[in-house]
Design a protein around this motif. Structure first.
Motif, PDB file in Angstrom:
ATOM      1  N   HIS A  93       0.512  -1.060   0.076  1.00 22.47           N
ATOM      2  CA  HIS A  93      -0.023   0.183  -0.042  1.00 22.47           C
ATOM      3  C   HIS A  93       0.523   1.176   0.361  1.00 22.47           C
ATOM      4  O   HIS A  93       0.747   2.190  -0.884  1.00 22.47           O
ATOM      5  N   ASN A  94       1.929   1.282   0.854  1.00 19.74           N
ATOM      6  CA  ASN A  94       3.093   2.670   0.715  1.00 19.74           C
ATOM      7  C   ASN A  94       3.733   2.077  -0.134  1.00 19.74           C
ATOM      8  O   ASN A  94       4.025   3.692  -0.897  1.00 19.74           O
ATOM      9  N   THR A  95       4.158   1.516  -0.291  1.00 21.34           N
ATOM     10  CA  THR A  95       4.384   1.685  -1.412  1.00 21.34           C
ATOM     11  C   THR A  95       3.827   2.316  -3.260  1.00 21.34           C
ATOM     12  O   THR A  95       4.296   2.737  -4.499  1.00 21.34           O
ATOM     13  N   CYS A  96       2.645   1.534  -3.303  1.00 23.44           N
ATOM     14  CA  CYS A  96       1.421   1.678  -4.090  1.00 23.44           C
ATOM     15  C   CYS A  96       1.318   3.495  -4.700  1.00 23.44           C
ATOM     16  O   CYS A  96       0.582   4.208  -5.423  1.00 23.44           O
ATOM     17  N   LYS A  97       1.221   3.477  -2.875  1.00 22.90           N
ATOM     18  CA  LYS A  97       0.468   5.524  -3.094  1.00 22.90           C
ATOM     19  C   LYS A  97       1.792   6.230  -3.362  1.00 22.90           C
ATOM     20  O   LYS A  97       1.542   7.725  -3.871  1.00 22.90           O
ATOM     21  N   LYS A  98       3.209   5.744  -3.668  1.00 22.54           N
ATOM     22  CA  LYS A  98       4.100   6.209  -4.266  1.00 22.54           C
ATOM     23  C   LYS A  98       4.276   6.880  -6.382  1.00 22.54           C
ATOM     24  O   LYS A  98       4.714   6.968  -6.442  1.00 22.54           O
ATOM     25  N   THR A  99       3.356   5.873  -6.328  1.00 21.53           N
ATOM     26  CA  THR A  99       3.003   5.841  -7.787  1.00 21.53           C
ATOM     27  C   THR A  99       2.424   6.244  -8.908  1.00 21.53           C
ATOM     28  O   THR A  99       1.153   6.940  -8.368  1.00 21.53           O
ATOM     29  N   THR A 100       2.231   6.183 -10.145  1.00 19.96           N
ATOM     30  CA  THR A 100       0.988   7.387 -10.242  1.00 19.96           C
ATOM     31  C   THR A 100      -0.369   6.443 -10.529  1.00 19.96           C
ATOM     32  O   THR A 100      -1.165   7.066 -10.755  1.00 19.96           O
ATOM     33  N   TYR A 101      -0.490   4.961 -10.464  1.00 15.00           N
ATOM     34  CA  TYR A 101      -1.606   4.633 -10.698  1.00 15.00           C
ATOM     35  C   TYR A 101      -1.697   3.000  -9.435  1.00 15.00           C
ATOM     36  O   TYR A 101      -1.620   2.327  -9.790  1.00 15.00           O
ATOM     37  N   TYR A 102      -2.142   4.070  -8.256  1.00 16.14           N
ATOM     38  CA  TYR A 102      -2.574   3.216  -7.586  1.00 16.14           C
ATOM     39  C   TYR A 102      -3.586   1.548  -7.376  1.00 16.14           C
ATOM     40  O   TYR A 102      -2.768   1.301  -7.257  1.00 16.14           O
ATOM     41  N   ASN A 103      -4.158   2.494  -8.748  1.00 19.74           N
ATOM     42  CA  ASN A 103      -5.398   0.756  -8.196  1.00 19.74           C
ATOM     43  C   ASN A 103      -4.301  -0.256  -8.774  1.00 19.74           C
ATOM     44  O   ASN A 103      -4.493  -1.209  -8.864  1.00 19.74           O
ATOM     45  N   LEU A 104      -4.181   0.331 -10.237  1.00 17.36           N
ATOM     46  CA  LEU A 104      -3.462  -0.744 -11.105  1.00 17.36           C
ATOM     47  C   LEU A 104      -1.840  -1.430 -10.003  1.00 17.36           C
ATOM     48  O   LEU A 104      -2.139  -2.909 -10.055  1.00 17.36           O
ATOM     49  N   CYS A 105      -1.269  -0.493  -9.248  1.00 19.57           N
ATOM     50  CA  CYS A 105      -0.326  -1.009  -8.932  1.00 19.57           C
ATOM     51  C   CYS A 105      -0.567  -2.169  -7.455  1.00 19.57           C
ATOM     52  O   CYS A 105      -0.414  -3.085  -7.172  1.00 19.57           O
ATOM     53  N   MET A 106      -2.050  -1.133  -7.249  1.00 18.70           N
ATOM     54  CA  MET A 106      -2.386  -2.843  -5.853  1.00 18.70           C
ATOM     55  C   MET A 106      -2.804  -4.093  -6.206  1.00 18.70           C
ATOM     56  O   MET A 106      -2.496  -5.161  -6.166  1.00 18.70           O
ATOM     57  N   SER A 107      -3.552  -3.770  -7.666  1.00 19.71           N
ATOM     58  CA  SER A 107      -4.769  -4.377  -7.987  1.00 19.71           C
ATOM     59  C   SER A 107      -3.201  -5.775  -8.772  1.00 19.71           C
ATOM     60  O   SER A 107      -3.022  -7.040  -8.504  1.00 19.71           O
ATOM     61  N   SER A 108      -2.338  -4.984  -9.418  1.00 20.51           N
ATOM     62  CA  SER A 108      -1.260  -5.807 -10.206  1.00 20.51           C
ATOM     63  C   SER A 108      -0.796  -6.826  -8.985  1.00 20.51           C
ATOM     64  O   SER A 108       0.134  -7.435  -8.549  1.00 20.51           O
ATOM     65  N   LEU A 109      -0.475  -6.327  -7.442  1.00 26.78           N
ATOM     66  CA  LEU A 109       0.747  -6.848  -6.538  1.00 26.78           C
ATOM     67  C   LEU A 109       0.093  -7.861  -5.835  1.00 26.78           C
ATOM     68  O   LEU A 109       0.625  -8.674  -5.420  1.00 26.78           O
ATOM     69  N   LYS A 110      -1.108  -7.194  -5.206  1.00 27.81           N
ATOM     70  CA  LYS A 110      -2.272  -8.574  -4.771  1.00 27.81           C
ATOM     71  C   LYS A 110      -2.376  -9.360  -5.470  1.00 27.81           C
ATOM     72  O   LYS A 110      -2.478 -10.516  -5.399  1.00 27.81           O
TER      73      LYS A 110
END
Length: 181
Positions: A33-50
């Motif tokens: 969550h903390n890492t994805c908050k620092k990216t441009t596309y939070y939702n894509l980051c979260m769904s991809s990594l999860k």
């Protein structure tokens, strides 16, 4: 007293050269969550990594590796799509050339992403970012191939795939930036 001061100075220099400890902490959903908050596309980051079970055990570098792997898989699926769907549905020589050129560009994107993984292994975030940026640009070259030929429509599915790869690369770049090497 001199040897104590020398040991103290040595310890300070080692501490200065060692990356921050948060880069080596086992990952969990909070780190993701903390890492994805620092990216441009939070939702894509979260769904991809999860979607990857190894994300929960990864440090930040591991999250970057996982995201790059997901982008590579997507680029590979797009290459397959180009070869199987678009190429097999036409006898037009121009379209076949453009589709083959596009497949080649996605293959180059995969190679750039593979190179970025090697650069991460070498702890070279600048070169890793450079390679991810190159991978992000290759689909745009494909898009430009379609534009070169008047009347040749850029397939909507390919446009979606291009945009998704670009966003995945942006997420990977954001995670690499968090590394701060």
């Amino acid at each position: 007293m001199g040897s104590v001061a020398a040991i103290f100075i040595l310890l300070l220099s080692i501490a200065h050269l060692t990356p921050p400890s948060h880069l080596f902490v086992s990952g969990d959903i909070k780190l993701i969550h903390n890492t994805c908050k620092k990216t441009t596309y939070y939702n894509l980051c979260m769904s991809s990594l999860k979607s990857s079970s190894s994300s929960l055990k990864a440090d930040i570098k591991g999250l970057a590796v996982i995201m790059i792997g997901i982008a590579m898989k997507h680029a590979n699926q797009t290459t397959t799509y180009l070869s199987s769907q678009l190429l097999s549905n036409t006898n037009d020589v121009v379209i076949k050339k453009v589709v083959k050129d596009c497949a080649d560009k996605y293959s180059l994107a995969i190679e750039s992403l593979q190179e970025s993984l090697q650069q991460l292994d070498l702890m070279s975030s600048d070169y890793a970012s450079l390679q991810v940026s190159a991978a992000k640009d290759y689909p745009n070259v494909c898009h430009n191939e379609y534009r070169r030929f008047a009347g040749l429509a850029y397939p909507i599915e390919l446009a979606h795939r291009e945009e998704k790869l670009e966003h995945m690369c942006d997420v990977a770049l954001g995670i690499i930036d968090v590394l701060g090497w």
